[in-house]
Enzyme design. Structure first.
Site, PDB file in Angstrom:
ATOM      1  N   LYS A 115       0.865  -1.113   0.011  1.00  0.00           N
ATOM      2  CA  LYS A 115       0.128   0.014   0.164  1.00  0.00           C
ATOM      3  C   LYS A 115       0.920   1.147   0.019  1.00  0.00           C
ATOM      4  CE  LYS A 115      -3.716  -2.529   2.398  1.00  0.00           C
ATOM      5  NZ  LYS A 115      -4.485  -2.919   3.456  1.00  0.00           N
ATOM      6  N   GLN A 126      -4.473  -1.906   9.410  1.00  0.00           N
ATOM      7  CA  GLN A 126      -4.271  -3.139   8.940  1.00  0.00           C
ATOM      8  C   GLN A 126      -4.895  -4.110   9.789  1.00  0.00           C
ATOM      9  OE1 GLN A 126      -3.177  -3.757   5.754  1.00  0.00           O
ATOM     10  NE2 GLN A 126      -3.734  -5.968   5.672  1.00  0.00           N
ATOM     11  N   ASP A 155     -10.995   2.338   4.116  1.00  0.00           N
ATOM     12  CA  ASP A 155     -11.392   1.135   3.726  1.00  0.00           C
ATOM     13  C   ASP A 155     -12.903   0.815   3.629  1.00  0.00           C
ATOM     14  OD1 ASP A 155      -9.445  -0.979   3.943  1.00  0.00           O
ATOM     15  OD2 ASP A 155      -9.074  -0.445   5.967  1.00  0.00           O
TER      16      ASP A 155
HETATM   17  N1  GUN Z   1      -6.707  -7.153   6.063  1.00  0.00           N
HETATM   18  C1  GUN Z   1      -6.922  -7.952   4.986  1.00  0.00           C
HETATM   19  N2  GUN Z   1      -7.563  -7.217   3.912  1.00  0.00           N
HETATM   20  C2  GUN Z   1      -7.609  -5.795   4.569  1.00  0.00           C
HETATM   21  C3  GUN Z   1      -8.253  -4.447   4.018  1.00  0.00           C
HETATM   22  O1  GUN Z   1      -8.836  -4.458   3.070  1.00  0.00           O
HETATM   23  N3  GUN Z   1      -8.234  -3.313   4.784  1.00  0.00           N
HETATM   24  C4  GUN Z   1      -7.533  -3.660   6.149  1.00  0.00           C
HETATM   25  N4  GUN Z   1      -7.602  -2.690   6.926  1.00  0.00           N
HETATM   26  N5  GUN Z   1      -7.101  -4.900   6.626  1.00  0.00           N
HETATM   27  C5  GUN Z   1      -7.103  -6.076   5.855  1.00  0.00           C
END
Ligand code: GUN
Length: 344
Positions: A53, A97, A120
């Site tokens: 990211k 995350q 998100d």
């Molecule tokens: N862990 C796995 N997929 C995601 C996601 O799309 N967002 C976040 N914040 N954590 C994750």
């Protein structure tokens, strides 16, 4: 193999190029889009995702803050960090995350992220807005799935769509987005009877089960669009999707590969959401309804909507197709409200 591959990498590259241009345009207006990513602990998969990211942000000219907190972090410490970022005007999006260490209540953490910085799309306000067809920020994976389906030229309207999996992150929002596009949607899960028959009737099949090779060739309708959300690490050390690619691609019309399908597209959609929230009228101070006649009831309705955060801040004022409410629909809603308050 008869299916055409939906190239997630190429679609993601195009989406990121668009994001980079939008980010540059925001910078020219004096706004520097910025994403804060919090990683708690040492989960190896999470470390990889967070690195990805941060790299994507860099490639699109977007500033990112990578904030690492130890495995022993308490809920109070994490909530304090979120509150700090929420109050920081230079931070546009906050991503924590998941999963989090077991001493931390995931729900409380998601609830603490302000909806206008919830990149998100997991916060209850964004989920509720999506459910009720209001401007909102969408979760990246299902938003990416929709883009991938539409990239094939397939019209979603009127199609039978089947989603396998009912998670809050993928299954449920994917089903809602397909429904919003007028598909007839069935959500399947571990208690579903006749799973094979239901899937074999799907014009659009989205697999988000988390089990390698779960969808076999006999579960695919000839010509169907198959979207594989699964990322399962096999004993061979390789990544495997939820779909048995060899079997399904012999039957489907279009199919996403793993890797190189939904994964890159999900990452690209995160950047897309971030530039949208960075350029939202709440940040820029622009009035997206500046064409509304001054002094009219309609103007009062717009002011009301902005105060409520309906028209301002969420969805960037320029309602994008992915946010489900077009500007025209928003204008119609506001006009109806104007008529109501005018008592006519
Ligand atoms: N862990 C796995 N997929 C995601 C996601 O799309 N967002 C976040 N914040 N954590 C994750």
């Amino acid at each position: 193999m008869s299916a055409q591959i939906i190239d997630g990498k190429a679609l993601a590259a195009a989406t990121k190029a668009e994001a980079a241009a939008e980010a540059a345009a925001l910078k020219a207006k004096g706004i520097e889009p910025c994403l804060a990513v919090i990683l708690v602990g040492e989960n190896p998969a999470s470390q990889v995702y967070v690195r990805g990211k941060v790299k994507d942000c860099g490639e699109c000219g977007i500033k990112s803050l990578e904030l690492r907190m130890p495995e022993t972090t308490t809920q109070e410490e994490l909530l304090a960090k979120i509150a700090e970022l929420a109050a920081d005007k230079t931070v546009n999006g906050i991503l924590v995350q998941l999963p989090l260490p077991k001493q931390i209540d995931e729900r409380a953490v998601i609830d603490a992220i302000p909806p206008e910085k919830d990149v998100d799309g997991f916060s209850p306000v964004n989920v509720g807005r999506m459910q009720t067809g209001q401007p909102c920020f969408l979760p990246c994976t299902p938003a990416g799935c929709i883009r991938m389906i539409e990239s094939t030229g397939t019209k979603i309207d009127g199609k039978n769509a089947v989603v396998i999996g009912r998670s809050n992150i993928v299954g449920k929002p994917a089903a809602l987005l397909l429904l919003a596009k007028n598909a007839t949607v069935t959500v399947c899960h571990s208690h579903t009877a006749n799973l094979k028959e239901i899937c074999a009737n799907a014009d659009i099949l989205v697999a988000a089960v988390g089990r390698a090779g779960f969808v076999t060739g006999d579960m695919v309708k000839p010509g169907a669009v198959v979207i594989d959300v699964g990322i399962n690490r096999g004993a061979d050390g390789k990544l495997h999707g939820d779909v048995n690619f060899e079997e399904a691609s012999a039957v489907a019309g279009y199919i996403t590969p793993v890797p190189g399908g939904v994964g890159p597209m999900t990452r690209a959609m995160l950047i897309t959401t971030l530039y949208r929230m960075s350029g939202s009228p709440a940040v820029t101070g622009e009035n997206p309804y500046s064409d509304v006649p001054a002094g009219s009831y309609y103007e009062k309705a717009v002011i009301w909507a902005m105060q409520k955060g309906v028209a301002n801040g969420m969805g960037g004022g320029k309602f994008e197709p992915d946010t489900r409410v077009t500007r025209q629909q928003a204008v119609t809603m506001l006009y109806r409200y104007a008529v109501k308050i005018a008592g006519i």
